[in-house]
Design a protein around this motif. Structure first.
Motif, PDB file in Angstrom:
ATOM      1  N   GLN A  71       0.843  -1.188   0.000  1.00  0.00           N
ATOM      2  CA  GLN A  71       0.000   0.000   0.000  1.00  0.00           C
ATOM      3  C   GLN A  71       0.884   1.245   0.000  1.00  0.00           C
ATOM      4  N   VAL A  72       0.629   2.120  -0.954  1.00  0.00           N
ATOM      5  CA  VAL A  72       1.414   3.341  -1.076  1.00  0.00           C
ATOM      6  C   VAL A  72       0.876   4.403  -0.120  1.00  0.00           C
ATOM      7  N   GLN A  73       1.800   5.023   0.602  1.00  0.00           N
ATOM      8  CA  GLN A  73       1.423   6.138   1.474  1.00  0.00           C
ATOM      9  C   GLN A  73       2.426   7.264   1.328  1.00  0.00           C
ATOM     10  N   LEU A  74       1.893   8.463   1.199  1.00  0.00           N
ATOM     11  CA  LEU A  74       2.699   9.680   1.268  1.00  0.00           C
ATOM     12  C   LEU A  74       2.117  10.499   2.410  1.00  0.00           C
ATOM     13  N   VAL A  75       2.921  10.747   3.429  1.00  0.00           N
ATOM     14  CA  VAL A  75       2.430  11.424   4.618  1.00  0.00           C
ATOM     15  C   VAL A  75       3.201  12.724   4.821  1.00  0.00           C
ATOM     16  N   GLU A  76       2.473  13.829   4.665  1.00  0.00           N
ATOM     17  CA  GLU A  76       3.076  15.148   4.846  1.00  0.00           C
ATOM     18  C   GLU A  76       3.024  15.561   6.313  1.00  0.00           C
ATOM     19  N   SER A  77       3.998  16.356   6.704  1.00  0.00           N
ATOM     20  CA  SER A  77       4.025  16.933   8.042  1.00  0.00           C
ATOM     21  C   SER A  77       4.796  18.234   8.006  1.00  0.00           C
ATOM     22  N   GLY A  78       4.648  19.026   9.070  1.00  0.00           N
ATOM     23  CA  GLY A  78       5.412  20.257   9.184  1.00  0.00           C
ATOM     24  C   GLY A  78       4.641  21.530   8.917  1.00  0.00           C
ATOM     25  N   GLY A  79       3.402  21.399   8.500  1.00  0.00           N
ATOM     26  CA  GLY A  79       2.597  22.588   8.277  1.00  0.00           C
ATOM     27  C   GLY A  79       2.216  23.259   9.587  1.00  0.00           C
ATOM     28  N   GLY A  80       1.646  24.448   9.466  1.00  0.00           N
ATOM     29  CA  GLY A  80       1.233  25.165  10.658  1.00  0.00           C
ATOM     30  C   GLY A  80       1.030  26.630  10.374  1.00  0.00           C
ATOM     31  N   LEU A  81       0.928  27.388  11.448  1.00  0.00           N
ATOM     32  CA  LEU A  81       0.721  28.834  11.376  1.00  0.00           C
ATOM     33  C   LEU A  81       2.044  29.532  11.628  1.00  0.00           C
ATOM     34  N   VAL A  82       2.384  30.461  10.749  1.00  0.00           N
ATOM     35  CA  VAL A  82       3.629  31.207  10.871  1.00  0.00           C
ATOM     36  C   VAL A  82       3.393  32.643  10.438  1.00  0.00           C
ATOM     37  N   GLN A  83       4.142  33.556  11.005  1.00  0.00           N
ATOM     38  CA  GLN A  83       4.032  34.947  10.607  1.00  0.00           C
ATOM     39  C   GLN A  83       4.779  35.191   9.297  1.00  0.00           C
ATOM     40  N   ALA A  84       4.351  36.204   8.593  1.00  0.00           N
ATOM     41  CA  ALA A  84       5.042  36.585   7.359  1.00  0.00           C
ATOM     42  C   ALA A  84       6.521  36.834   7.656  1.00  0.00           C
ATOM     43  N   GLY A  85       7.361  36.337   6.751  1.00  0.00           N
ATOM     44  CA  GLY A  85       8.796  36.429   6.936  1.00  0.00           C
ATOM     45  C   GLY A  85       9.408  35.235   7.633  1.00  0.00           C
ATOM     46  N   GLY A  86       8.569  34.382   8.177  1.00  0.00           N
ATOM     47  CA  GLY A  86       9.049  33.206   8.893  1.00  0.00           C
ATOM     48  C   GLY A  86       9.364  32.042   7.975  1.00  0.00           C
ATOM     49  N   SER A  87       9.686  30.920   8.608  1.00  0.00           N
ATOM     50  CA  SER A  87      10.094  29.731   7.871  1.00  0.00           C
ATOM     51  C   SER A  87       9.349  28.506   8.379  1.00  0.00           C
ATOM     52  N   LEU A  88       9.176  27.551   7.488  1.00  0.00           N
ATOM     53  CA  LEU A  88       8.663  26.239   7.822  1.00  0.00           C
ATOM     54  C   LEU A  88       9.391  25.213   6.971  1.00  0.00           C
ATOM     55  N   ARG A  89       9.478  23.989   7.504  1.00  0.00           N
ATOM     56  CA  ARG A  89      10.037  22.887   6.737  1.00  0.00           C
ATOM     57  C   ARG A  89       9.007  21.774   6.677  1.00  0.00           C
TER      58      ARG A  89
ATOM     59  N   VAL B 131       0.026  31.548   6.608  1.00  0.00           N
ATOM     60  CA  VAL B 131       0.978  32.628   6.840  1.00  0.00           C
ATOM     61  C   VAL B 131       0.186  33.884   7.185  1.00  0.00           C
ATOM     62  N   SER B 132       0.377  34.388   8.369  1.00  0.00           N
ATOM     63  CA  SER B 132      -0.340  35.584   8.804  1.00  0.00           C
ATOM     64  C   SER B 132       0.469  36.841   8.499  1.00  0.00           C
ATOM     65  N   SER B 133      -0.255  37.904   8.229  1.00  0.00           N
ATOM     66  CA  SER B 133       0.424  39.169   7.873  1.00  0.00           C
ATOM     67  C   SER B 133       0.687  40.010   9.111  1.00  0.00           C
TER      68      SER B 133
ATOM     69  N   ASN C  83      11.289  29.587   3.237  1.00  0.00           N
ATOM     70  CA  ASN C  83      11.771  30.769   3.947  1.00  0.00           C
ATOM     71  C   ASN C  83      11.062  32.009   3.425  1.00  0.00           C
ATOM     72  N   SER C  84      11.167  33.081   4.178  1.00  0.00           N
ATOM     73  CA  SER C  84      10.570  34.365   3.773  1.00  0.00           C
ATOM     74  C   SER C  84       9.121  34.182   3.345  1.00  0.00           C
ATOM     75  N   LEU C  85       8.373  33.491   4.156  1.00  0.00           N
ATOM     76  CA  LEU C  85       6.992  33.171   3.797  1.00  0.00           C
ATOM     77  C   LEU C  85       6.138  34.421   3.709  1.00  0.00           C
ATOM     78  N   LYS C  86       5.191  34.370   2.772  1.00  0.00           N
ATOM     79  CA  LYS C  86       4.277  35.478   2.515  1.00  0.00           C
ATOM     80  C   LYS C  86       2.847  35.005   2.737  1.00  0.00           C
ATOM     81  N   PRO C  87       1.936  35.921   3.021  1.00  0.00           N
ATOM     82  CA  PRO C  87       0.528  35.507   3.174  1.00  0.00           C
ATOM     83  C   PRO C  87      -0.001  34.756   1.953  1.00  0.00           C
ATOM     84  N   GLU C  88       0.479  35.093   0.784  1.00  0.00           N
ATOM     85  CA  GLU C  88       0.018  34.413  -0.431  1.00  0.00           C
ATOM     86  C   GLU C  88       0.543  32.992  -0.566  1.00  0.00           C
ATOM     87  N   ASP C  89       1.416  32.587   0.335  1.00  0.00           N
ATOM     88  CA  ASP C  89       1.861  31.187   0.370  1.00  0.00           C
ATOM     89  C   ASP C  89       0.885  30.303   1.142  1.00  0.00           C
ATOM     90  N   THR C  90      -0.109  30.913   1.747  1.00  0.00           N
ATOM     91  CA  THR C  90      -1.112  30.158   2.495  1.00  0.00           C
ATOM     92  C   THR C  90      -1.849  29.194   1.566  1.00  0.00           C
TER      93      THR C  90
END
Length: 116
Positions: A1-19, A114-116, A83-90
């Motif tokens: 059975q094929v599985q792709l499991v994403e993780s690491g999302g969340g709420l971050v302020q503009a200019g912040g980073s996520l992996r 991504v919050s402004s 990196n350098s996340l923008k609200p439009e990356d939401t």
């Protein structure tokens, strides 16, 4: 059975980073081209970044210079450093695995806000 499991999302302020991480199972990961897509509310799903089995990468113009895709074949995992996340990356970010013309798998997605 094929599985792709994403993780690491969340709420971050503009200019912040996520992996983001995508752990794959049930496939010969090293053979697959991997990609990250995103879908914002009311918009079509779009390619954010891709990486071939050989390690070649490509990016959407909107994220060039800010996002980096990478893969670890030993861990069957693909990453998206944002990196350098923008609200439009939401968006909901989806992991994709493709091999040849007929094998194509998707994860269930992880929400990035991504919050402004």
């Amino acid at each position: 059975q094929v599985q792709l499991v994403e993780s690491g999302g969340g709420l971050v302020q503009a200019g912040g980073s996520l992996r983001l991480s995508c752990a794959a199972s049930g496939i010969r990961f090293s053979y697959y081209a991997m990609g990250w897509y995103r879908q914002a509310p009311g918009k079509q799903r779009e390619l954010v970044a891709g990486i071939t089995s050989g390690g070649d990468t490509n990016y959407a113009d909107s994220v060039k210079g800010r996002f980096t895709i990478s893969r670890d074949n030993a861990k069957n995992t693909v990453y998206l450093q944002m990196n350098s996340l923008k609200p439009e990356d939401t968006a909901v970010y989806y992991c994709n695995a493709v091999w040849g013309g007929s094998l194509n798998y998707w994860g269930k997605g992880t929400l990035v806000t991504v919050s402004s």
